[in-house]
Design a protein around this motif. Structure first.
Motif, PDB file in Angstrom:
ATOM      1  N   PRO A  22       0.801  -1.234  -0.047  1.00  0.00           N
ATOM      2  CA  PRO A  22      -0.099   0.157   0.161  1.00  0.00           C
ATOM      3  C   PRO A  22       0.862   1.138   0.002  1.00  0.00           C
ATOM      4  O   PRO A  22       0.431   2.309  -0.706  1.00  0.00           O
ATOM      5  CB  PRO A  22      -0.930   0.136   1.113  1.00  0.00           C
ATOM      6  CG  PRO A  22      -0.398  -0.935   2.224  1.00  0.00           C
ATOM      7  CD  PRO A  22       0.869  -2.105   0.980  1.00  0.00           C
ATOM      8  N   VAL A  71      -9.774   3.890  -3.340  1.00  0.00           N
ATOM      9  CA  VAL A  71      -9.928   2.559  -3.041  1.00  0.00           C
ATOM     10  C   VAL A  71      -8.906   1.958  -2.229  1.00  0.00           C
ATOM     11  O   VAL A  71      -9.205   1.466  -0.936  1.00  0.00           O
ATOM     12  CB  VAL A  71      -9.802   1.518  -4.344  1.00  0.00           C
ATOM     13  CG1 VAL A  71      -9.742   0.165  -4.001  1.00  0.00           C
ATOM     14  CG2 VAL A  71     -11.008   1.818  -5.368  1.00  0.00           C
ATOM     15  N   LEU A  72      -7.593   2.526  -2.317  1.00  0.00           N
ATOM     16  CA  LEU A  72      -6.595   2.102  -1.361  1.00  0.00           C
ATOM     17  C   LEU A  72      -6.978   2.625   0.053  1.00  0.00           C
ATOM     18  O   LEU A  72      -6.732   2.117   0.994  1.00  0.00           O
ATOM     19  CB  LEU A  72      -5.261   2.583  -1.900  1.00  0.00           C
ATOM     20  CG  LEU A  72      -4.159   2.674  -0.894  1.00  0.00           C
ATOM     21  CD1 LEU A  72      -3.584   1.262  -0.389  1.00  0.00           C
ATOM     22  CD2 LEU A  72      -2.938   3.423  -1.493  1.00  0.00           C
ATOM     23  N   THR A  84      -9.579   0.633   1.736  1.00  0.00           N
ATOM     24  CA  THR A  84      -8.880  -0.496   2.091  1.00  0.00           C
ATOM     25  C   THR A  84      -8.336  -0.187   3.434  1.00  0.00           C
ATOM     26  O   THR A  84      -8.255  -1.234   4.574  1.00  0.00           O
ATOM     27  CB  THR A  84      -7.995  -1.165   1.176  1.00  0.00           C
ATOM     28  OG1 THR A  84      -8.724  -1.040  -0.072  1.00  0.00           O
ATOM     29  CG2 THR A  84      -7.362  -2.362   1.526  1.00  0.00           C
ATOM     30  N   GLN A 121      -9.039   1.672   5.617  1.00  0.00           N
ATOM     31  CA  GLN A 121      -9.782   2.503   6.584  1.00  0.00           C
ATOM     32  C   GLN A 121      -9.684   3.908   6.851  1.00  0.00           C
ATOM     33  O   GLN A 121      -9.990   4.542   8.036  1.00  0.00           O
ATOM     34  CB  GLN A 121     -10.201   1.578   7.903  1.00  0.00           C
ATOM     35  CG  GLN A 121     -10.621   0.168   7.560  1.00  0.00           C
ATOM     36  CD  GLN A 121     -10.839  -0.561   8.726  1.00  0.00           C
ATOM     37  OE1 GLN A 121     -10.818  -0.195   9.910  1.00  0.00           O
ATOM     38  NE2 GLN A 121     -11.532  -1.697   8.595  1.00  0.00           N
TER      39      GLN A 121
END
Length: 187
Positions: free
Chosen positions: A106, A132-133, A136, A138
């Motif tokens: 990430p 989106v990252l 993911t 949070q």
């Protein structure tokens, strides 16, 4: 798919007449991607590259085909070489970030998306992928802000609108989870 099938037939006929036309292989690869045949598209893009040498559009299209095939390390290798030679190519940085994301890196993905957006602040897919990252991870406030940018740039894109709604819902759920836990503990 009817138009794509007809286009593929025409491109195949053109190649039967002259198989040294890089542009035909390039277009054929794009049609094959629309038809969902990433392996054949990759072969077509690679044949075009054999004819004209490495070209940024060909390398990016090869990377997309490799990603569709789940070959993210191969896509990342090609894209890393490309951005090393031409660091101004925002789309290539975005695609490289996508490969790093799928390879479970990430921090590298985030760096690639940031670099892509530094090069081109109008690149909606980079905002979307960065969102989106962040979702993911949070990091919902960042994910929502990035998703809003992508949606504003491409208001008609249903994937962007759906993602924004999904991230907002996940953020609300995450915000209420501690209150629900406290209530259950009080019982």
């Amino acid at each position: 798919t009817g138009d794509s099938t007809a286009a593929l037939h025409s491109l195949n006929r053109a190649l039967a007449l002259n198989d040294q036309l890089a542009a035909v292989f390039f277009n054929r690869g794009n049609v094959l991607m629309r038809l969902g045949d990433a392996a054949a598209a990759l072969a077509s893009f690679e044949r075009a590259a054999q004819l004209v040498g490495p070209h940024p559009d060909l390398i990016c299209n090869q990377a997309v085909a490799l990603q569709k095939l789940g070959r993210h390390p191969d896509a990342a290798a090609r894209l890393s070489t490309l951005v090393g030679q031409q660091p101004q190519l925002a789309a290539a940085w975005n695609l490289l970030g996508l490969s790093w994301f799928h390879m479970g890196a990430p921090d590298r993905a985030a760096g690639c998306y940031a670099w892509a957006l530094a090069q081109d602040q109008s690149l909606a897919p980079a905002y979307f992928n960065a969102s989106v990252l962040m979702a993911t991870l949070q990091r919902f406030d960042e994910a929502i802000a990035l998703a809003r940018c992508a949606s504003a740039m491409q208001a008609g894109n249903p994937d962007y609108a759906q993602h924004l709604a999904s991230v907002r819902g996940r953020a609300e759920l995450a915000a209420t989870a501690p209150a629900i836990t406290r209530t259950r503990e009080a019982w």
